[in-house]
Design an enzyme around this catalytic site. Structure first.
Site, PDB file in Angstrom:
ATOM      1  N   ARG A   6       0.873  -1.183   0.000  1.00 46.62           N
ATOM      2  CA  ARG A   6       0.000   0.000   0.000  1.00 46.62           C
ATOM      3  C   ARG A   6       0.898   1.217   0.000  1.00 46.62           C
ATOM      4  O   ARG A   6       1.712   1.413   0.898  1.00 46.62           O
ATOM      5  CB  ARG A   6      -0.905   0.007   1.241  1.00 46.62           C
ATOM      6  CG  ARG A   6      -1.588   1.352   1.446  1.00 46.62           C
ATOM      7  CD  ARG A   6      -2.679   1.334   2.467  1.00 46.62           C
ATOM      8  NE  ARG A   6      -3.844   0.639   1.966  1.00 46.62           N
ATOM      9  CZ  ARG A   6      -5.067   0.745   2.508  1.00 46.62           C
ATOM     10  NH1 ARG A   6      -5.264   1.520   3.557  1.00 46.62           N
ATOM     11  NH2 ARG A   6      -6.081   0.082   1.998  1.00 46.62           N
TER      12      ARG A   6
ATOM     13  N   HIS B  24      -7.469   0.748  -6.263  1.00 46.33           N
ATOM     14  CA  HIS B  24      -7.643  -0.097  -5.071  1.00 46.33           C
ATOM     15  C   HIS B  24      -8.319  -1.400  -5.526  1.00 46.33           C
ATOM     16  O   HIS B  24      -9.477  -1.664  -5.214  1.00 46.33           O
ATOM     17  CB  HIS B  24      -8.492   0.647  -4.028  1.00 46.33           C
ATOM     18  CG  HIS B  24      -8.416   0.063  -2.653  1.00 46.33           C
ATOM     19  ND1 HIS B  24      -7.634  -1.037  -2.339  1.00 46.33           N
ATOM     20  CD2 HIS B  24      -9.033   0.411  -1.498  1.00 46.33           C
ATOM     21  CE1 HIS B  24      -7.775  -1.314  -1.058  1.00 46.33           C
ATOM     22  NE2 HIS B  24      -8.619  -0.462  -0.518  1.00 46.33           N
TER      23      HIS B  24
ATOM     24  N   GLN C  74     -10.119  -3.973  -3.126  1.00 44.21           N
ATOM     25  CA  GLN C  74     -11.408  -3.491  -2.619  1.00 44.21           C
ATOM     26  C   GLN C  74     -12.518  -3.751  -3.640  1.00 44.21           C
ATOM     27  O   GLN C  74     -13.583  -4.274  -3.299  1.00 44.21           O
ATOM     28  CB  GLN C  74     -11.303  -1.982  -2.334  1.00 44.21           C
ATOM     29  CG  GLN C  74     -12.594  -1.389  -1.808  1.00 44.21           C
ATOM     30  CD  GLN C  74     -12.940  -1.913  -0.429  1.00 44.21           C
ATOM     31  OE1 GLN C  74     -12.154  -1.805   0.480  1.00 44.21           O
ATOM     32  NE2 GLN C  74     -14.127  -2.496  -0.267  1.00 44.21           N
TER      33      GLN C  74
ATOM     34  N   ASP D 134     -17.249   6.985  -1.661  1.00 52.29           N
ATOM     35  CA  ASP D 134     -15.976   6.907  -0.937  1.00 52.29           C
ATOM     36  C   ASP D 134     -15.728   8.286  -0.327  1.00 52.29           C
ATOM     37  O   ASP D 134     -16.418   9.257  -0.655  1.00 52.29           O
ATOM     38  CB  ASP D 134     -14.843   6.504  -1.905  1.00 52.29           C
ATOM     39  CG  ASP D 134     -13.507   6.297  -1.196  1.00 52.29           C
ATOM     40  OD1 ASP D 134     -13.505   6.008   0.021  1.00 52.29           O
ATOM     41  OD2 ASP D 134     -12.450   6.421  -1.853  1.00 52.29           O
TER      42      ASP D 134
ATOM     43  N   CYS E  60     -16.527   1.506   1.006  1.00 53.89           N
ATOM     44  CA  CYS E  60     -15.329   0.700   1.276  1.00 53.89           C
ATOM     45  C   CYS E  60     -14.792   0.903   2.685  1.00 53.89           C
ATOM     46  O   CYS E  60     -14.022   0.088   3.166  1.00 53.89           O
ATOM     47  CB  CYS E  60     -14.257   1.011   0.233  1.00 53.89           C
ATOM     48  SG  CYS E  60     -13.636   2.688   0.306  1.00 53.89           S
TER      49      CYS E  60
ATOM     50  N   ARG F 264     -13.482  -8.757   2.118  1.00 58.49           N
ATOM     51  CA  ARG F 264     -12.071  -8.541   1.783  1.00 58.49           C
ATOM     52  C   ARG F 264     -11.267  -9.796   2.129  1.00 58.49           C
ATOM     53  O   ARG F 264     -10.392 -10.231   1.383  1.00 58.49           O
ATOM     54  CB  ARG F 264     -11.501  -7.337   2.567  1.00 58.49           C
ATOM     55  CG  ARG F 264     -12.084  -5.977   2.204  1.00 58.49           C
ATOM     56  CD  ARG F 264     -11.611  -5.481   0.855  1.00 58.49           C
ATOM     57  NE  ARG F 264     -10.158  -5.396   0.763  1.00 58.49           N
ATOM     58  CZ  ARG F 264      -9.425  -4.358   1.165  1.00 58.49           C
ATOM     59  NH1 ARG F 264     -10.014  -3.293   1.668  1.00 58.49           N
ATOM     60  NH2 ARG F 264      -8.101  -4.350   1.029  1.00 58.49           N
TER      61      ARG F 264
END
Ligand code: CP
Ligand code: NVA
Length: 303
Positions: free
Chosen positions: A103, A130, A133, A220, A260, A288
């Protein structure tokens, strides 16, 4: 040959659907307490240059579930933070571990790691994408609503990493997809150009138009990690892009809302809407784990 997951378009539609099927089996096995440890004695390096709750825990628990181990590398504790080249880090880690999850800020860091590592590299979020996700989000829709291709998905808010990966999901699977962002906050132009070639993709400024008859609405945060200095102007620009009950009236009656997480109630989502869809949103977070286990198994064992 080893495969990487630096972005959603690294995989094919068939591979994506196989991962969904496998995640479903792994989820069932975990719920039934069936032990399955194909990654015994194997290691995942997890590099974090940004904060995380879900990605960190789901990869670590997922690796342990599969019989392996996860090794955490925080930027400040490693030589990466002191400027050791990515190509050296990639080659060193490849001598110790069986996969690398990272990340970070720049997508080029993930791409360089993937280029130089002899083990699979997984993007755990960059400024641009991402993919883990959105793979889990697709699985969540598939579980709740069935085939994503038969549904209208809408994304409201910032044209950020989540939005870009959603466009990649659209390019991979081809569902009905609408986005609404304020002017100046659109997703990556090259992805928009690809998506706009098809009539079932639409980009709006008006969120009410984008959610019309939607089966699934996504949003988001307005201020992503690394954008903290822009928070005042962003809060102003996004004020009318909140998912609230008024906006939901435009969608189908059985619409679901995805987030998310982390969520900012009163910003991108109202507290009421968040609580109404909390079960979906926390299932999305749980997924996830199952989806990334399917991904780890596939990437590590198939190389
Ligand atoms: N959604 C997500 O990636 O959460 P974290 O930032 O907590 O990992
Ligand atoms: N767009 C957000 C996603 C967090 C999971 C960020 O990059 O901070």
């Amino acid at each position: 040959m080893k495969r990487d997951f630096t972005k959603l378009l690294d995989i094919t539609m068939d591979e994506c659907l196989s991962l969904m099927e496998r995640a479903k089996e792994l989820k069932k096995m975990r719920k039934e307490g069936i032990e399955y440890q194909p990654l015994k004695g194997m290691y995942l390096a997890m590099i974090f240059e940004k904060a995380s709750t879900r990605t960190r825990i789901s990869f670590e628990v997922g690796m342990r579930d599969l019989g392996g181990h996860a090794v955490l590398l925080n930027r400040g504790d490693t030589q990466i933070g002191r400027g050791e080249p990515i190509e050296d880090t990639a080659r060193v880690l490849s001598r110790y571990v069986d996969a690398i999850m990272v990340r970070t800020y720049g997508q080029e860091i993930v791409d360089d790691l993937a280029k130089w590592a002899s083990v699979p590299v997984i993007n755990g979020l960059t400024d641009l994408y991402h993919p883990c996700q959105i793979l889990s989000d697709l699985f969540t829709i598939w579980e709740i609503k069935g085939d994503v291709k038969n549904h209208k998905i809408s994304y409201i808010g910032d044209g950020n990493n989540i939005a870009n990966s959603w466009i990649e999901a659209y390019l991979l699977l081809g569902f009905n997809f609408s986005i609404a962002t304020p002017k100046g906050y659109e997703p990556l132009p090259y992805l928009l150009d690809l998506a706009k070639k098809n009539s079932n993709f639409k980009l709006f400024n008006d969120p009410f138009e984008a959610v019309k008859d939607a089966d699934v609405i996504n949003t988001d945060v307005w201020v992503s990690m690394g954008q903290e200095k822009e928070q005042d102007e962003r809060r102003k620009a996004f004020t009318s892009y909140r998912i609230d009950e008024k906006l939901l009236k435009e969608a189908r009656e059985d619409v679901i809302v995805l987030h998310c997480l982390p969520a900012h109630r009163g910003e991108e989502i109202s507290g009421d809407v968040f609580e109404r869809f909390q079960d979906v949103i926390f299932t999305q977070a749980e997924n996830r784990l199952h989806v990334q286990k399917a991904l780890l198994e596939w990437l590590i064992l198939n190389r």
